[in-house]
Each structure stands twice: as structure tokens, then as C-alpha cells.
Design an enzyme around this catalytic site. Sequence first.
Site, mmCIF file in Angstrom:
data_model
loop_
_atom_site.group_PDB
_atom_site.id
_atom_site.type_symbol
_atom_site.label_atom_id
_atom_site.label_comp_id
_atom_site.label_asym_id
_atom_site.label_seq_id
_atom_site.Cartn_x
_atom_site.Cartn_y
_atom_site.Cartn_z
ATOM 1 N N TRP B 400 0.845 -1.207 0.000
ATOM 2 C CA TRP B 400 0.000 0.000 0.000
ATOM 3 C C TRP B 400 0.881 1.257 0.000
ATOM 4 O O TRP B 400 0.530 2.268 -0.592
ATOM 5 C CB TRP B 400 -0.903 -0.010 1.244
ATOM 6 N N HIS B 401 2.050 1.155 0.674
ATOM 7 C CA HIS B 401 2.916 2.329 0.783
ATOM 8 C C HIS B 401 3.555 2.710 -0.540
ATOM 9 O O HIS B 401 3.964 3.854 -0.719
ATOM 10 C CB HIS B 401 4.020 2.085 1.819
ATOM 11 N N GLY B 402 3.664 1.759 -1.440
ATOM 12 C CA GLY B 402 4.246 2.125 -2.724
ATOM 13 C C GLY B 402 4.704 0.901 -3.484
ATOM 14 O O GLY B 402 4.844 -0.192 -2.915
#
Lengths: 389, 548
Positions: B400-402
Amino acid sequence: MTVSNSSISNSESDNIPTSMLTGQRVFVASLWALVWLILIDISLNIFFAMPKSPLIQPSKLQSFFDYGRSAEGKIRYMVGRDKESTSMVANAGWILENEVDDQPKMASSHDRVLIAAYGQSFTNQICEALKVVDPRFELRLKAGPAATVSHSYAYYKADAKNQQADVVVLGILASSLIYMTSPTTATINFEGAAPYTYPIYKLNDGHISEEDPVIHSIEELRTAFYDNPSLWQVYIKMLRSKSPTYNSWIFEKDIFDYSALARMIRRSIGQKHAHDVTARYWNANGFINTDGVLDIANTLIADFAADVRVKGQIPYVLLIQDKGYKNHLALAFESQLKQLDIPYLSTHTIASSTNPRNFVSDGHFTPEVTLQIARAFHADVLNKIKKIK
Amino acid sequence: MIFNSLSFAIFLPIVLLFYYLFGRRYQNWVLLIAGYTFYGVWDIRFLYLVSLSTVLDFCTGLMIANGRMTLAQRLAPTCHLLGFALFFLVPDWHAVVFQGAYLNNINIDWQQLLTPTSLGLNVLGLSGLGVAVANIAYPYVLKHMEEKTKRIFFLRCSLMGQLGMLGVFKYYNFFVAEAEGCLKSLGVDAPSMHLDIILPIGISFYTFQTLSYVCDVYWGKMQPVSRLRDFALFVSYFPPLVAGPIERASHLIPRILGERRINFENICQGAYLILLGLVKKMAIADGLAGSVFSIYNASGDVGWLDIVTATVAFAIQIYCDFSGYSDIACGVSLWFGIELLKNFDQPYFSLNPSEFWRRWHISLSSWLRDYLYIPLGGNRGSEIKVYRNLMLTMVLGGLWHGAAWNFLLWGGYQGAMLIIHRLFVGRKPAEFCGTLLMRLPRMMFFFVFICYGWLLFRATSFDQISSFTQILLSDFSNMSLHMKIPPFSSLLGIFILIFVEIFQFKRQNIHFYTYYPAVIHGGVYALLIFAFIMGLSNDSQQFIYFQF
């Protein structure tokens, strides 16, 4: 009850006794906050005041709480009534036509080489390292703190008749290039304000013209401060009208200078100003020719090289790419330097300006890197001159 | 527009002025316009994505719950989407150039400003087509689809639409590049399928927010929103829009629709949170950024001490950066009388990974728990299945963070820590009840593991992770420190923050200062204001979580 960090739920705010959140209580607390802030301000002004004499080196904390003083306030602090009570920095960088000093005017013997360099501390350090690399080199160094190309050019012009050096170096520092839009570095670099001045050069139909900086020496500046205040006003008026980077808020002395907290606020405004000004002339892709700065700098370099060659000397341009500027000076000047066959050295090819390890905390190159640059400079200069090969 | 900017300092009072001037009836309009302005300032074209997300989940929510939409409910999204497609079509702000020393001279190239781009025309055309198809298909869907099929069909539409957008903008290039790399290593010369797109700010935050709405409606946990403008405000409510907290529909929508309590307490508490957030961000996080950069982005050799100090500095930086943003968002929102979800709960006071994830980025971890971990099976079933669920949830949380391998690795590391912790303490660990001093050794011990996680998170490459880990474990010879020394503002800010957090922990209340006499209460304000003023001089950095 759960720990609340980012918001207060109803149940939590209900748990705070209402008596603690009344307007009266917050008002009293705010008054106390004001009292505390005044006390902090007074304490900082007492315990971290700058030394009475500008000749005494301030501590890091003293400097920190003084960074936000107006440029005028800093310059006034540096300049005493006489030479003995004036700081070293205030005396540096003034362009004097007949400067009396003990620097060599020509090489001491035929197997020696005199380098006359016009630049700033970076240029001086590289040249001094050159002498370490090869003691046959002798140095004549003329510099100003964080000096820009127009200062170096003007200094060369003023000093040209005083020296018969073999090689004449023009040191161009990437972070200082934009200072050429003003007759003083202090309109942008107000944290490290230095009082020396230099002409603003402009291009009119391909020819260089110059704006007089009004104040030309430390003596004139002293006069402006202590004997003839109208001279200072003329100087301010000139800055307002001629320098696109002038901002009266950060330059002119006012009541904010007396409060440590207000000085810190001014410092942040000054940094914002410096960022904004820098962004007009430079971005991540390189320098931008706003106000024709690159055209003017290129013309100055071409004129410098032509003038040096007329005297039978070798011109040399040091493109000093300091922290974060990549190879932007080379991008701006390389094509002309090649076209006019002017010898030059771009430091980025030796020490990457994007590697923080190449720099010490004050932004200069580390001694090892300076030596590497000097070695490259030495090898290049040896190729150009014949007498000591 | 970022919270610690001059433009926001001008924007917020204007919004507040209109908000307080207008009655309750028009306040949501003020917030809606403010939200679109706040987001549109970055890049007005991305408002189209916000609009698409809004329209998609507004319609699917109604279709899932009611199985039908009124004419007005169909007309509003049609106009909304086409209106925002027009935004995509026309304005190119590069046509507006500010000149002069004081930005007092504005040059506008009207032709450039108002000339439609081919991409804009395509977006408008496709939007028109999409809207037309949806409206034509509506009577068919109403007539021929069974209730249960309809619910599942529209849930799938929402999930595919939202995750599809996220996938294209956030993950497409990453997976394509990896696939191309794999093919190349096998000797297959595949044509480049890289898309020249930039990641819209906050897309992960508002996508998860709207997904929570559709899931809750599907599960019958809440009623759908009947008016588009209310739902649009839920999506574009500006304080948490670009970096959280990730608001739950069941939490925020009732506050948007219901009465609000704006009183002196809210305003004072909001002001304190904003001040605390600004100190965390500007004085501490921005000051530490250069120090961390000097080690993690250096090309030369680094030593053991460099890595340790830079990683601890990054642990403080990311906490202050992200929780600072959340504090400001919550504080600003309190001024509108709307409480946001708690996002941080003193995470570095945690004693184990399970507690850490109850304290760090709470709005994300609870989202992952409710919409991923529990649907996967959660704690039910065999231990192996629980471990699988934990690992899957944390790896996807990392993703989700990248789109980068180090985020996946970080997620895997967090999952492994949770599994190991569960292996050691069993299903229901006992809560530690000792004093702060007694907690300290265990806190410090666990902080070492948190920091290693941050090393994985911050590293710029696999090579760096490998070399840093090697140095940390075996090379104690180089103890010289090359890290850039943080500025005074950061050091003072950290010192103040430690005291604030200790008192907050002891009182179990962020507004701990209200328990003390006015002289101390005022002292806390004064210290924070002092740190904030010092922090004004630090180089302003983008909020780290904006990129997610």
C-alpha cells in the site's frame, strides 16, 4: 481510558474537568505563555548575545540566534569606528585599484610560475593546494567572501596593471552566480552578510556597462555609518532601484533586530526570499537566463580571457560546482569556453557536487577533495605553460 | 497546498470565515468547495480522478443497498463527472506565469490556457460514453438482474474500478518494469509498455476511504448516502484528504450529515494539535531530513555509527512527519466541529509488534484488519492459517505504501515480527501493567527492531539494505560519524517532544497540560511556539506520506 494522540473523542474530552477548559483558564494560560515567551526572548538576548567586539569569534549558539538580524544590522555590528574595532570579514573583498599588500606581482624566478587568482575562498583553497602539489607555483590571491563572477571580474580589472602573472584564474562559484544581480551578496545571502560591494554589469547591445555600487571601500562604509548617514541612504536607494533581489524586510535594520524570537522569524523569511530568488535563476536542470545573467557572465568571461591574452598571460577559468549544483556551471559556460579555447576546469568531473561526503559542514570541499582538484588543475596548467615543463 | 505553507495559512482562515458565516445548511457546500480547491491546486486534472471515485462509489453504494436510483440520483453523478472531465479538458496552469521580484506581475497565455489537449478530449469522450452506457443499461439492470446478483455485481464494479485506478496509477509501471526485467533476463526483447504517468497525491488514502464505504454498505453496517454532495464531501473533505487519517464511512459520514459541536474547547484543542503538529513537522522532521539524507543518499562509505544514528533519526523523522500531519488534520477538523479518527497513539512506547500496530497509523492498520485480515479468516482456523493471514495482510500493507520491493520487504518483516511474537506469547498476550520506568528496557529493546524495519523502509536499493545490514552485524571498526548534525531546532524539538510524550503517556491524554496550573499550561504553549519559530528556518520538505 485510551491514549489519544491525534484526536479527542467525546468520552475523553468529557473526562477533562470542564473547569480546566474554560475561557478564563485558557486566557490566563495564554497570558502565561506570553510571559514565558518574553522571558525566553530576554534570556536568549542576555545569554546568547553576540560578543561586544566583532573581533571576538561568537559561539555556534550566539551565531544561531543572530542569523536573523537584518543585513544592515549585521554589517553595522562588523564595522567599528576604526580599523582596530572592525571585523576581518568587513575588511575582506573590497575592490581597491591600488591596494597595498605583500603579495607577489611577478614570479620570483624564471623557473617559477605566478598564478593570479580572482574568486572566493574555494578558489583560494584550490590555489593553495596547488602550491602544496607543486611548490614552484607562487600565488597572488584576490577574493571576496562567496564572491560572484562580476566581483572577480571587477577585481581582475582593478588589479590587472599591478601584476604580471603567468596564469590568471577566474574562479566562478555555482552558488554565488546569482549574486551578480546585486552590488552586494547581502541582499540574498543575508545570513552571512558581507559588506563589500562590486559593480552590477549589464549588457547593452552586446557591450558591457556597469552600475556604480555607491560605496567602494570600508572607509566609505564607515563614513556612511558614523559621519555621513545620507551616503547610506543613497546606497539603500540604489539597491532598491537597481537590485532585483533586494528586499527591505530582510536588509534594513529595524525593531525586529532587538528580539531573538523576531530575529528567528526574520531568518525564515530571509530563507524564503533566498529560495524564491534562487528559483528565478536556477532549478534542478541548471541555470536560467533570467535578467540575462548567463549572457552577462559569458560576456565577462570572454572579455576577461581576451584582456588576459592581450597581456601575454594565460587565462584559466575554474568552474566550482559546490554542493547540489551538479554540473550546471559547465552546462552554462562550457560551450563558450570551448569555442574561445579558454582553458577551464569543472570540479564536478573530479568531485561530484551531489555527494555530500565531498564537502565539510560549512560547504567547502574537504581537504582531500581540494587536493584532488588541485592535482587536476596542476596537470592542466603544466600542459598550458612551457617554461617549467 | 501543504499544511505548513503560506498558501494554506491564507486558505484556512478564508474557509473558516465562510464556514462560520454561513449557517449549517451551507457549511457542507463551503467544505466541498474548499476540498476541491485544496486538492485542485496540486493539479486540477486529478480532480477528475476524485470525481470518478466519488461517482463510482456513490452509485454502487445506492445500487447495492436499494437496488435502484432516483432520476436526481442519476443526474447528479452524470453532471458531476462530465463537469470534472471539462476541468481535465481545459485549464493548463503552465500558461500562467508569475514574474517580477515580488510575483506582482502575472502573464497569462490565454491560448495555451484554453486550448484542449488530446488527452483531455479523450477523457471527456470516454466519460460521456461511460455515462451514456450506464444510463442506457440502468433500466435493463433494474428489470433483469436479481437482487442478490445485483449486490454482488455492483460490489465487484466498485472494487474493480477503485483498485483498477489504484493499480494503473500506482502499481502498473512497477509490475511492467519488473516483468520487462524478467523477460530481458530470459533473452526476450519485449517492447516497453511503460506509461508516462505521475502518481496522484493521496490516491491510496481516498481509495481506501471509499472502499470502506462500499464494503460497509454491502455488509449492511450502514445505510447508503442518498445525496451526491454529501458523499462527495466524504471523499474530498480536505483535512485528511491527501495523507490521512483514512476515515471510515461509518465514522465520518454521520459527522457530515449530523449536527456539529463547535465550541471553545474544540477550538483550543484544535489549536494545540495544530501547533504540536507544526512543531513535529517543521522543527523536528524537516530538520532531520537532511541528516538522514546525508547517509541514506550518500555515495561514499558509511560506518556502523552512521547507519545507527541515521536510522534512529529516520524513525523520529517519519513519526514526526506523519503524526505531525495527522495532528494538524485533526486540529483543523476540530475547528470545523468534525472529529477525525485517531491515527497515532505514541507508537514508540510499544513493547511488541502487536502493540506497535495498535499505535502506529491506526487508521490503516484497523482498515487492513477489518477489510482484509478478518475477511481472510482472521484469527479463526488453524495457527498456520492465522500466520498466513498475518503475513498476507502485512505484505499488502507494505505494498500500500508504494510500488517498490523495499516496501514489500518491510511488510514481510512486520508480518514476520507479528508471527514470531504470536509464536512466543500465544493468542492472548497479557498486557504489561508496569510503570513507564519499568517499561523502558522493553521499549528500548523493541525499538531496535522497529528501527531495523525503518532501515528497510528508507533504503534506496536492495544493495543498500544488504550492505547496511552487513555493516550493522559485523563491521564495528568504523565508528566515525559523517552524518550531518541536525539543526538546533530539531534537537530542541526532540527534547520538548520527549517530555510532552512522557506526560501524555502518564496522563493518558494528549491534552495533559490542562491538568496543571496555568503557569505550566502556558509554559507548554510557550515552549511549543518557541520550537515552532525555530523550526521556521528549516528547509521545508514534502510530507513523506504524500507519495503514498
